[in-house]
Write a protein that holds these residues in place. Structure first.
Motif, PDB file in Angstrom:
ATOM      1  N   LYS A   2       0.836  -1.207   0.000  1.00 36.06           N
ATOM      2  CA  LYS A   2       0.000   0.000   0.000  1.00 36.06           C
ATOM      3  C   LYS A   2       0.870   1.256   0.000  1.00 36.06           C
ATOM      4  O   LYS A   2       1.815   1.373   0.738  1.00 36.06           O
ATOM      5  CB  LYS A   2      -0.901   0.007   1.229  1.00 36.06           C
ATOM      6  N   GLU A 140      -8.602   5.434   8.671  1.00 34.40           N
ATOM      7  CA  GLU A 140      -7.495   4.899   7.888  1.00 34.40           C
ATOM      8  C   GLU A 140      -7.773   5.102   6.404  1.00 34.40           C
ATOM      9  O   GLU A 140      -8.870   4.814   5.919  1.00 34.40           O
ATOM     10  CB  GLU A 140      -7.311   3.405   8.167  1.00 34.40           C
ATOM     11  N   ASN A 142      -7.604   3.835   2.910  1.00 30.96           N
ATOM     12  CA  ASN A 142      -7.454   2.529   2.268  1.00 30.96           C
ATOM     13  C   ASN A 142      -6.701   2.632   0.953  1.00 30.96           C
ATOM     14  O   ASN A 142      -5.821   1.832   0.664  1.00 30.96           O
ATOM     15  CB  ASN A 142      -8.824   1.906   2.002  1.00 30.96           C
ATOM     16  N   ASP A 158     -11.726   3.890   5.811  1.00 30.15           N
ATOM     17  CA  ASP A 158     -12.479   3.205   6.852  1.00 30.15           C
ATOM     18  C   ASP A 158     -12.300   3.994   8.142  1.00 30.15           C
ATOM     19  O   ASP A 158     -11.251   4.614   8.359  1.00 30.15           O
ATOM     20  CB  ASP A 158     -11.977   1.777   7.077  1.00 30.15           C
ATOM     21  N   SER A 186     -17.322   2.924   6.265  1.00 25.90           N
ATOM     22  CA  SER A 186     -16.484   2.737   5.087  1.00 25.90           C
ATOM     23  C   SER A 186     -17.042   3.601   3.977  1.00 25.90           C
ATOM     24  O   SER A 186     -18.254   3.574   3.715  1.00 25.90           O
ATOM     25  CB  SER A 186     -16.457   1.263   4.662  1.00 25.90           C
TER      26      SER A 186
END
Length: 193
Positions: A2, A140, A142, A158, A186
């Motif tokens: 990521k 966070e 994503n 999220d 989300s």
């Protein structure tokens, strides 16, 4: 692996410190892939799951300085999905929401604190049932990038928090039915053109 957007943003900001700062860019929430789920303990026998969908809202996203970003959303109270019509009807009665057509749940950020490469705490005003309280969302990132089907910049987050339903005037049957709601969020948002 990521991409660490927040770390990359900090590096980019340091490298371009002498250049004019870029303004946050507008992203519109995508209702088809944005939802909030909340759970509560039912008398110790089970965990009950419920979901809100049908979001409207906007994220002002600042890649260079994520703390300069903001979010504002509204969710129709009528979009609540309980999985059981009788529970939905009970929630809409005076004992809980006393809901009327057009009632909304809203959230408007007041600050963002970047805590890690792709994590932040978003503090904001949550308004529900005519009551506004400050809440913190542990958030966070994503993904941020070009959406392969929409062919434009896209972001996804999220988040989670815990709120007390009694703070918003919907505390019936507490503490037998837990006052605390575990909330999971989300969302996806596409860049405005």
């Amino acid at each position: 692996m990521k991409t660490s957007l927040f770390a990359a943003a900090a590096t980019a900001a340091a490298l371009t410190a002498t250049n004019a700062a870029a303004a946050p860019e507008a992203y519109t929430l995508q209702p088809s892939h944005s939802q909030v789920m909340f759970t509560y303990d039912h008398l110790g026998y089970s965990t009950t799951y419920n979901m809100f969908a049908g979001w409207e809202g906007q994220i002002m996203f600042d890649k260079e300085d994520p703390a300069n970003s903001s979010v504002e959303v509204s969710i129709p109270l009528s979009s609540l999905y309980t999985g059981w019509e009788a529970r939905f009807e009970h929630f809409m009665k005076d004992e809980f929401f006393g809901a009327e057509d057009g009632d909304m749940v809203t959230f408007k950020s007041t600050s963002i604190e970047v805590t890690d490469d792709d994590e932040a705490i978003i503090t904001g005003d949550l308004t529900m049932n005519g009551i506004t309280k400050s809440v913190q969302l542990e958030t966070e990132l994503n993904m941020e990038g070009q959406h392969p089907m929409e062919d434009k910049p896209w972001i996804g987050f999220d988040a989670e928090t815990t709120i007390k339903r009694s703070d918003f005037g919907v505390g019936a049957y507490a503490p037998n039915i837990s006052d605390e709601l575990d909330v999971e969020i989300s969302i996806e948002a596409g860049k405005d053109e």
